[in-house]
Design a protein around this motif. Structure first.
Motif, PDB file in Angstrom:
ATOM      1  N   LYS A   1       0.835  -1.204   0.000  1.00 54.66           N
ATOM      2  CA  LYS A   1       0.000   0.000   0.000  1.00 54.66           C
ATOM      3  C   LYS A   1       0.870   1.254   0.000  1.00 54.66           C
ATOM      4  CE  LYS A   1      -3.562   2.294   2.776  1.00 54.66           C
ATOM      5  NZ  LYS A   1      -4.351   2.207   4.018  1.00 54.66           N
ATOM      6  N   SER A   2       1.965   1.222   0.716  1.00 48.95           N
ATOM      7  CA  SER A   2       2.849   2.391   0.814  1.00 48.95           C
ATOM      8  C   SER A   2       3.531   2.735  -0.513  1.00 48.95           C
ATOM      9  CB  SER A   2       3.905   2.166   1.900  1.00 48.95           C
ATOM     10  OG  SER A   2       4.696   1.031   1.574  1.00 48.95           O
ATOM     11  N   ASP A   3       3.496   1.838  -1.506  1.00 46.30           N
ATOM     12  CA  ASP A   3       4.108   2.090  -2.819  1.00 46.30           C
ATOM     13  C   ASP A   3       3.169   2.821  -3.778  1.00 46.30           C
ATOM     14  OD1 ASP A   3       6.550   0.718  -2.244  1.00 46.30           O
ATOM     15  OD2 ASP A   3       5.523  -1.194  -2.607  1.00 46.30           O
ATOM     16  N   ILE A   4       1.911   2.972  -3.415  1.00 46.60           N
ATOM     17  CA  ILE A   4       0.913   3.538  -4.330  1.00 46.60           C
ATOM     18  C   ILE A   4       1.081   5.048  -4.432  1.00 46.60           C
ATOM     19  CG2 ILE A   4      -1.568   3.878  -4.708  1.00 46.60           C
ATOM     20  CD1 ILE A   4      -1.948   1.127  -3.248  1.00 46.60           C
ATOM     21  N   PHE A   5       1.100   5.537  -5.678  1.00 40.47           N
ATOM     22  CA  PHE A   5       1.258   6.966  -5.943  1.00 40.47           C
ATOM     23  C   PHE A   5      -0.069   7.634  -6.296  1.00 40.47           C
ATOM     24  CE2 PHE A   5       2.693  10.709  -8.324  1.00 40.47           C
ATOM     25  CZ  PHE A   5       3.621  11.199  -7.432  1.00 40.47           C
ATOM     26  N   ASP A   6      -0.917   6.938  -7.035  1.00 42.48           N
ATOM     27  CA  ASP A   6      -2.220   7.471  -7.440  1.00 42.48           C
ATOM     28  C   ASP A   6      -3.128   6.294  -7.748  1.00 42.48           C
ATOM     29  OD1 ASP A   6      -4.237   9.279  -8.147  1.00 42.48           O
ATOM     30  OD2 ASP A   6      -3.251   9.998  -9.957  1.00 42.48           O
ATOM     31  N   TRP A   7      -4.395   6.557  -7.950  1.00 45.90           N
ATOM     32  CA  TRP A   7      -5.376   5.513  -8.241  1.00 45.90           C
ATOM     33  C   TRP A   7      -6.441   6.086  -9.157  1.00 45.90           C
ATOM     34  CZ3 TRP A   7     -10.094   7.258  -6.874  1.00 45.90           C
ATOM     35  CH2 TRP A   7     -10.161   8.211  -5.851  1.00 45.90           C
ATOM     36  N   LEU A   8      -7.171   5.171  -9.801  1.00 47.05           N
ATOM     37  CA  LEU A   8      -8.332   5.589 -10.575  1.00 47.05           C
ATOM     38  C   LEU A   8      -9.257   4.408 -10.776  1.00 47.05           C
ATOM     39  CD1 LEU A   8      -8.558   4.589 -13.777  1.00 47.05           C
ATOM     40  CD2 LEU A   8      -6.827   6.292 -14.115  1.00 47.05           C
ATOM     41  N   TYR A   9     -10.493   4.724 -11.051  1.00 49.48           N
ATOM     42  CA  TYR A   9     -11.473   3.750 -11.524  1.00 49.48           C
ATOM     43  C   TYR A   9     -12.476   4.517 -12.363  1.00 49.48           C
ATOM     44  CZ  TYR A   9     -14.545   5.330  -7.703  1.00 49.48           C
ATOM     45  OH  TYR A   9     -15.316   6.082  -6.843  1.00 49.48           O
ATOM     46  N   VAL A  10     -13.288   3.790 -13.110  1.00 46.63           N
ATOM     47  CA  VAL A  10     -14.297   4.416 -13.948  1.00 46.63           C
ATOM     48  C   VAL A  10     -15.666   4.127 -13.339  1.00 46.63           C
ATOM     49  CG1 VAL A  10     -15.344   4.467 -16.252  1.00 46.63           C
ATOM     50  CG2 VAL A  10     -12.857   4.195 -16.015  1.00 46.63           C
ATOM     51  N   GLU A  11     -16.451   5.182 -13.172  1.00 44.59           N
ATOM     52  CA  GLU A  11     -17.805   5.053 -12.651  1.00 44.59           C
ATOM     53  C   GLU A  11     -18.773   5.663 -13.659  1.00 44.59           C
ATOM     54  OE1 GLU A  11     -19.969   5.606  -8.418  1.00 44.59           O
ATOM     55  OE2 GLU A  11     -18.790   7.333  -9.078  1.00 44.59           O
ATOM     56  N   ASN A  12     -19.619   4.810 -14.211  1.00 39.94           N
ATOM     57  CA  ASN A  12     -20.592   5.248 -15.215  1.00 39.94           C
ATOM     58  C   ASN A  12     -19.936   6.072 -16.324  1.00 39.94           C
ATOM     59  OD1 ASN A  12     -22.741   4.000 -13.781  1.00 39.94           O
ATOM     60  ND2 ASN A  12     -22.767   5.748 -12.383  1.00 39.94           N
TER      61      ASN A  12
END
Length: 182
Positions: free
Chosen positions: A138-149
């Motif tokens: 978890k500490s390696d994560i820089f950004d995130w995304l997902y698509v909603e509708n």
């Protein structure tokens, strides 16, 4: 089609932090360069991490209408000597030299340990390739995304890139993908 669009948007917005002279020699228009320690990128990273737990909750229990869960990680070749270990290390340090930030997908979570597939084709690092399985924390994560509708949620690191580029591109991304930059 939605999967292709969001994957393309992620690929276009890969962020290597590399020496400028090397970047100019490669001249890839799909890779956006951000100077190490860029304040806007640091703010975007901070915002992303502040909302990471909510993303991880959705990843583990995806609500209807959501898909394409992806994470951005910072990769660095472990050793450039060809006779030594040919692996990568992960970092969220924006000041570290020769880091290439890329997206991973098909994420599997076990507590704070994750595995995923590298979605981008590395431009500057050599010890990993598109489609390789990556293990990280978890500490390696820089950004995130997902698509909603059909609209992108997260992807905060896109904003410093879009704000630095042509205004028309920012408007296109806002209209098509729902990305809103402060």
């Amino acid at each position: 089609m939605r999967s292709v669009i969001s994957l393309l948007s992620m690929l276009v917005l890969s962020i290597p932090v590399i020496p400028t002279e090397r970047a100019l020699a490669q001249d890839n228009p799909n890779v956006q360069l951000i100077a190490p320690g860029d304040p806007a990128m640091a703010k975007a990273h901070e915002k992303s991490i502040g909302e990471l737990d909510g993303f991880l909750e959705k990843l583990r229990n995806p609500p209807a209408g959501t898909d394409n869960y992806s994470l951005k990680l910072g990769f660095k070749d472990k050793d450039k000597d060809k006779d030594k270990d040919k692996s990568v290390v992960l970092t969220t340090d924006q000041m570290a030299p020769d880091v290439e930030f890329m997206w991973v997908y098909q994420i599997e979570a076990s507590g704070d340990h994750f595995t995923a597939l590298l979605g981008d084709r590395p431009e500057y690092i050599h010890n990993i390739k598109q489609g390789d399985r990556v293990e990280f924390e978890k500490s390696d994560i820089f950004d995130w995304l997902y698509v909603e509708n059909g609209k992108i949620k997260g992807n905060y690191t896109a904003c410093p890139l879009l704000l630095a580029g042509p205004k028309e591109q920012l408007e296109q991304y806002r209209e098509i993908y729902g990305i809103v930059c402060d």
